[in-house]
Motif scaffolding. Structure first.
Motif, PDB file in Angstrom:
ATOM      1  N   PHE A  67       0.832  -1.205   0.000  1.00  8.52           N
ATOM      2  CA  PHE A  67       0.000   0.000   0.000  1.00  8.52           C
ATOM      3  C   PHE A  67       0.864   1.251   0.000  1.00  8.52           C
ATOM      4  N   ALA A  68       1.864   1.263   0.865  1.00  8.87           N
ATOM      5  CA  ALA A  68       2.726   2.445   0.993  1.00  8.87           C
ATOM      6  C   ALA A  68       3.428   2.751  -0.323  1.00  8.87           C
ATOM      7  N   PHE A  69       3.890   1.716  -1.013  1.00 10.83           N
ATOM      8  CA  PHE A  69       4.564   1.940  -2.295  1.00 10.83           C
ATOM      9  C   PHE A  69       3.620   2.570  -3.310  1.00 10.83           C
ATOM     10  N   LEU A  70       2.410   2.022  -3.419  1.00  9.55           N
ATOM     11  CA  LEU A  70       1.473   2.515  -4.429  1.00  9.55           C
ATOM     12  C   LEU A  70       0.948   3.913  -4.101  1.00  9.55           C
ATOM     13  N   VAL A  71       0.794   4.209  -2.819  1.00 11.11           N
ATOM     14  CA  VAL A  71       0.237   5.504  -2.432  1.00 11.11           C
ATOM     15  C   VAL A  71       1.296   6.596  -2.375  1.00 11.11           C
ATOM     16  N   PHE A  72       2.506   6.263  -1.903  1.00 11.68           N
ATOM     17  CA  PHE A  72       3.523   7.296  -1.703  1.00 11.68           C
ATOM     18  C   PHE A  72       4.669   7.260  -2.729  1.00 11.68           C
ATOM     19  N   ALA A  73       5.128   6.059  -3.088  1.00 10.92           N
ATOM     20  CA  ALA A  73       6.280   5.959  -3.986  1.00 10.92           C
ATOM     21  C   ALA A  73       5.876   5.981  -5.458  1.00 10.92           C
ATOM     22  N   TYR A  74       4.834   5.241  -5.802  1.00 11.12           N
ATOM     23  CA  TYR A  74       4.428   5.150  -7.208  1.00 11.12           C
ATOM     24  C   TYR A  74       4.145   6.518  -7.838  1.00 11.12           C
ATOM     25  N   PRO A  75       3.451   7.453  -7.158  1.00  6.24           N
ATOM     26  CA  PRO A  75       3.190   8.758  -7.782  1.00  6.24           C
ATOM     27  C   PRO A  75       4.453   9.507  -8.190  1.00  6.24           C
ATOM     28  N   LEU A  76       5.585   9.210  -7.532  1.00  7.45           N
ATOM     29  CA  LEU A  76       6.839   9.875  -7.872  1.00  7.45           C
ATOM     30  C   LEU A  76       7.341   9.464  -9.255  1.00  7.45           C
ATOM     31  N   LEU A  77       6.894   8.302  -9.738  1.00 10.42           N
ATOM     32  CA  LEU A  77       7.294   7.844 -11.062  1.00 10.42           C
ATOM     33  C   LEU A  77       6.614   8.658 -12.163  1.00 10.42           C
ATOM     34  N   ASP A  78       5.506   9.305 -11.801  1.00 12.31           N
ATOM     35  CA  ASP A  78       4.776  10.170 -12.736  1.00 12.31           C
ATOM     36  C   ASP A  78       4.430   9.425 -14.027  1.00 12.31           C
ATOM     37  N   VAL A  79       3.887   8.222 -13.859  1.00 12.76           N
ATOM     38  CA  VAL A  79       3.508   7.402 -15.014  1.00 12.76           C
ATOM     39  C   VAL A  79       2.012   7.505 -15.282  1.00 12.76           C
ATOM     40  N   LEU A  80       1.220   7.088 -14.341  1.00 13.48           N
ATOM     41  CA  LEU A  80      -0.235   7.118 -14.478  1.00 13.48           C
ATOM     42  C   LEU A  80      -0.822   7.447 -13.120  1.00 13.48           C
ATOM     43  N   LYS A  81      -1.551   8.521 -13.049  1.00 15.48           N
ATOM     44  CA  LYS A  81      -2.108   8.957 -11.772  1.00 15.48           C
ATOM     45  C   LYS A  81      -3.244   8.043 -11.352  1.00 15.48           C
ATOM     46  N   LEU A  82      -3.170   7.555 -10.118  1.00  9.74           N
ATOM     47  CA  LEU A  82      -4.193   6.665  -9.584  1.00  9.74           C
ATOM     48  C   LEU A  82      -4.866   7.323  -8.384  1.00  9.74           C
ATOM     49  N   SER A  83      -6.174   7.127  -8.280  1.00 11.49           N
ATOM     50  CA  SER A  83      -6.889   7.602  -7.105  1.00 11.49           C
ATOM     51  C   SER A  83      -6.546   6.701  -5.928  1.00 11.49           C
ATOM     52  N   TYR A  84      -6.882   7.142  -4.715  1.00 11.24           N
ATOM     53  CA  TYR A  84      -6.600   6.316  -3.539  1.00 11.24           C
ATOM     54  C   TYR A  84      -7.362   4.989  -3.626  1.00 11.24           C
ATOM     55  N   PHE A  85      -8.588   5.033  -4.107  1.00  3.58           N
ATOM     56  CA  PHE A  85      -9.381   3.818  -4.231  1.00  3.58           C
ATOM     57  C   PHE A  85      -8.744   2.855  -5.225  1.00  3.58           C
ATOM     58  N   THR A  86      -8.333   3.365  -6.372  1.00  5.63           N
ATOM     59  CA  THR A  86      -7.696   2.520  -7.385  1.00  5.63           C
ATOM     60  C   THR A  86      -6.383   1.947  -6.874  1.00  5.63           C
ATOM     61  N   SER A  87      -5.627   2.764  -6.164  1.00  8.89           N
ATOM     62  CA  SER A  87      -4.367   2.283  -5.588  1.00  8.89           C
ATOM     63  C   SER A  87      -4.628   1.144  -4.605  1.00  8.89           C
ATOM     64  N   ALA A  88      -5.711   1.266  -3.832  1.00 11.56           N
ATOM     65  CA  ALA A  88      -6.062   0.213  -2.882  1.00 11.56           C
ATOM     66  C   ALA A  88      -6.443  -1.073  -3.611  1.00 11.56           C
ATOM     67  N   VAL A  89      -7.189  -0.948  -4.696  1.00  8.82           N
ATOM     68  CA  VAL A  89      -7.570  -2.118  -5.488  1.00  8.82           C
ATOM     69  C   VAL A  89      -6.331  -2.808  -6.043  1.00  8.82           C
ATOM     70  N   VAL A  90      -5.418  -2.026  -6.590  1.00  5.44           N
ATOM     71  CA  VAL A  90      -4.194  -2.595  -7.162  1.00  5.44           C
ATOM     72  C   VAL A  90      -3.364  -3.283  -6.079  1.00  5.44           C
TER      73      VAL A  90
END
Length: 215
Positions: A67-90
């Motif tokens: 969860f922490a990676f998808l919510v905090f680290a993944y956005p730094l990659l600036d690839v595809l913006k995900l909502s908190y709900f979508t990040s939780a699903v992933v």
């Protein structure tokens, strides 16, 4: 009872979000987990290595870190913006899929080898053998552990509350802000999850009864 009735505007929508989160993640996990199981039993060495590596890494990684990676680290990659709900699903999907993969793979191993060999002798490809002969039998034999994985997934949805997803796990925080009794509020949350788990258990028994007759 007063805590529940006074906060129905929390319990209703928040549990609905939990159910949505669970259903989407469950379907995605079953599909992806089955795909991983196919990789694990593939005759192609590279596919087996990829499947094994994925399962080994995810099964030994705490879900909170995913969860922490998808919510905090993944956005730094600036690839595809995900909502908190979508990040939780992933997060729930990629984590749970690793466990479902092993359950499905164990089911595949229970199917007699002779059936797969007979199917190949008829000219079926590896994918056809799995999809038409092996997997239908494998899934029937692993319904209880699969449902156990889905029940664990349902309870794991509460972790999403710590990452800005307003679902059942976040009710306590809102009750605290309103000055209501948090202990009683959490007991109602627990009862809600007990009901959901009971429904899943009924689904499990229905499948077991249907497929036991089919055998």
């Amino acid at each position: 009872m007063d805590v529940l009735l006074d906060n129905l505007d929390l319990y209703g929508p928040f549990f609905l979000t939990t159910i949505k989160l669970f259903v989407i993640s469950a379907v995605a996990s079953l599909v992806f987990g089955t795909f991983l199981a196919m990789l694990r039993v593939s005759p192609v060495p590279v596919f087996r290595v990829v499947g094994t590596a994925y399962v080994t890494i995810l099964r030994n990684t705490p879900l909170t870190l995913v969860f922490a990676f998808l919510v905090f680290a993944y956005p730094l990659l600036d690839v595809l913006k995900l909502s908190y709900f979508t990040s939780a699903v992933v997060a729930l999907t990629i984590y749970t899929s690793a466990f479902i993969c092993e359950v499905v793979r164990s089911g595949i191993n229970t199917v007699p080898v002779g059936q797969a060999e007979a199917a190949r002798a008829l000219g079926l490809s590896f994918t056809q053998v799995l999809g038409q002969v092996v997997l239908p039998q494998a899934v029937r034999s692993v319904v209880p552990p699969l449902m156990s994985m889905l029940i664990a997934l349902l309870k794991n949805t509460t972790i999403a509350a710590g990452f800005n997803v307003v679902e059942a796990g976040a009710i306590r925080q809102y009750l605290a802000e309103r000055g209501d009794n948090q202990l009683v509020g959490l007991l109602w949350v627990a009862l809600g999850f007990i009901i959901l788990v009971a429904l899943l258990s009924l689904v499990q028994r229905a499948f077991e009864k249907r497929w036991s007759v089919a055998r």
